[in-house]
Design an enzyme around this catalytic site. Structure first.
Site, PDB file in Angstrom:
ATOM      1  N   GLN A  89      -3.910  -1.120   9.995  1.00 30.89           N
ATOM      2  CA  GLN A  89      -3.823  -2.468   9.431  1.00 30.89           C
ATOM      3  C   GLN A  89      -4.374  -3.511  10.408  1.00 30.89           C
ATOM      4  O   GLN A  89      -4.008  -3.522  11.580  1.00 30.89           O
ATOM      5  CB  GLN A  89      -2.349  -2.765   9.085  1.00 30.89           C
ATOM      6  N   ASP A 117     -10.781   3.390   5.080  1.00 31.58           N
ATOM      7  CA  ASP A 117     -11.112   1.966   5.053  1.00 31.58           C
ATOM      8  C   ASP A 117     -12.614   1.749   5.200  1.00 31.58           C
ATOM      9  O   ASP A 117     -13.090   0.623   5.097  1.00 31.58           O
ATOM     10  CB  ASP A 117     -10.385   1.231   6.199  1.00 31.58           C
ATOM     11  N   LYS A 144       0.840  -1.211   0.000  1.00 35.38           N
ATOM     12  CA  LYS A 144       0.000   0.000   0.000  1.00 35.38           C
ATOM     13  C   LYS A 144       0.871   1.257   0.000  1.00 35.38           C
ATOM     14  O   LYS A 144       0.589   2.222  -0.723  1.00 35.38           O
ATOM     15  CB  LYS A 144      -0.935   0.007   1.222  1.00 35.38           C
TER      16      LYS A 144
END
Ligand code: NAD
Length: 279
Positions: free
Chosen positions: A94, A117, A50
Site C-alpha cells: 500500500q 499492482d 481490498k
C-alpha cells in the site's frame, strides 16, 4: 446535454460476481498478501476495503500490518519470503510508503508474476512497449469502464491530467496502446484549459478538488474523474461534477466511479496471477 453516468460501482459488482464464480471452481485458491507500513488512516481504509473484497470473491488475503519504523531491508526480506510462498499469487504494497523506504526498490523486489499492482519496472516496461501483461489497477479499471460503455478510444483525442506512475502515466500509455492521440498534463503544464478543451476523452488524476471547470471542456466530452479529495465530511473528485455533467456525454461520479473499478481490477489481477502460475 446531461451526461450519462459511468456507473463504476455497478460494473465492478458484475466483475466481482464473475470472479467469484470463477474462483469457486478453481482447485488452487488465489492468495494475496497485502502489506501496509504505518498508520495513515486513508491507507488503512483502502487496505480494509481490498481485504474485504478479496474475502467476498474467495481470494485468501493475508494482511501484514508493519510499524512505520520498519526498515527497507526488513520489508524487502518479507517480500522475498512472499515471492517464494506458493500459496501467495499476488503481493500488494500500500502506498504511500514512509520516506525512508524507496518505492522503486520495493516494486523491483516483487516477483514480476506476483506484481498485481503492475508497478514492477518490468511490467511497466512491457506496458510502455505495448505488451500489457499485468497493468496497474486504476488505469485498467478506467479502460474497462470505457470498454463496458462501448466508448470509442481509437482515433480519439485523449487528455490525461496527472502524470504519476500509479495512475496518470500508465493510463496515458493504455490509451496510446489503443490508438488514441494522447496528451499528458501535469502541475507544470502552462495553460491546462488549452489541453483539456479539445479533449474527446478527459481523465483527471491530479488530487486537486474541482480543478476541471465547465469552461475547460467541450460539449460531448467523456470525463473520467479519478480524484479522491476529502473536503469537510464529503469525498469529491477533481472535476466540478454538477457543472461539467451538463456538457459531457459521459462522466464518472466520485465516489462510485473509478474507485470500485480499481478494487475489482486488483481482484482480477490476483485471480489471473493464480491461473498463470498453475499453467
Ligand atoms: P500524485 O500526487 O502522485 O500525482 C498527481 C499528479 O497530478 C502529478 O503528476 C501532478 O503533477 C499532477 N497535478 C497536481 N495538481 C495539478 C494541477 N493543478 N494541474 C495539473 N496537474 C496537476 O497522485 P496520484 O497517486 O496519481 O493520485 C491522483 C488522485 O487520484 C488523488 O486524488 C488520489 O487520491 C486519486 N486516486 C484514486 C484512485 C481510485 O481508485 N479512484 C486510485 C489512485 C489514486
Amino acid at each position: 446535454m446531461t451526461a450519462e453516468i459511468l456507473d463504476g460501482k455497478k460494473v465492478a459488482e458484475e466483475i466481482r460476481a464473475g470472479l467469484k464464480r470463477e474462483v469457486a471452481i478453481m482447485k488452487q485458491k488465489p492468495g494475496l498478501a497485502a502489506i501496509i507500513l504505518g498508520n495513515d488512516p486513508a491507507s488503512r481504509i483502502y487496505m480494509n476495503i481490498k481485504h474485504k473484497a478479496c474475502a467476498e470473491v474467495g481470494i485468501q488475503s493475508e494482511l501484514y500490518e508493519l510499524p512505520e519504523t520498519t526498515t527497507e531491508a526488513e520489508l524487502l526480506r518479507l517480500i522475498r519470503k512472499l515471492n517464494n510462498n506458493t500459496e501467495i499469487h499476488g503481493i500488494l504494497v500500500q502506498l504511500p510508503l514512509p520516506k525512508h523506504v524507496k518505492e522503486q526498490h520495493v516494486f523491483a523486489a516483487i516477483a514480476v508474476e506476483k506484481d498485481v499492482d503492475g508497478l514492477n519496472e518490468r511490467n511497466m516496461g512491457r506496458l510502455m512497449a505495448g505488451d500489457e501483461k499485468i497493468v496497474p489497477c486504476t488505469p485498467k479499471g478506467i479502460i474497462r469502464l470505457l470498454e463496458h460503455y462501448r466508448i470509442k478510444i481509437e482515433g480519439q483525442n485523449a487528455v490525461v491530467v496527472g502524470a504519476s506512475n500509479v495512475v496518470g502515466r500508465p493510463t496515458a500509455l493504455m490509451l496510446l496502446n489503443r490508438n488514441a492521440t494522447v496528451s499528458l498534463c501535469h502541475i507544470k503544464t502552462g495553460n491546462l484549459a488549452e489541453y483539456t478543451k479539445p479533449a474527446d476523452i478527459l481523465v483527471v488524476a491530479a488530487g486537486s478538488p474541482c480543478l476541471i471547470k465547465a469552461g475547460m471542456v467541450k460539449d460531448g466530452v467523456v470525463v473520467i474523474d479519478v480524484g479522491i479529495n476529502r473536503v469537510g465530511n464529503k469525498i469529491i473528485g477533481d472535476v466540478d461534477f454538477e457543472a461539467v455533467r451538463e456538457k459531457a456525454s459521459y462522466i464518472t461520479p466520485v465516489p462510485g466511479g473509478v474507485g470500485p473499478m480499481t478494487v475489482a481490477m486488483l481482484l482480477e489481477n490476483t485471480v489471473e496471477a493464480c491461473k498463470n502460475c498453475a499453467k
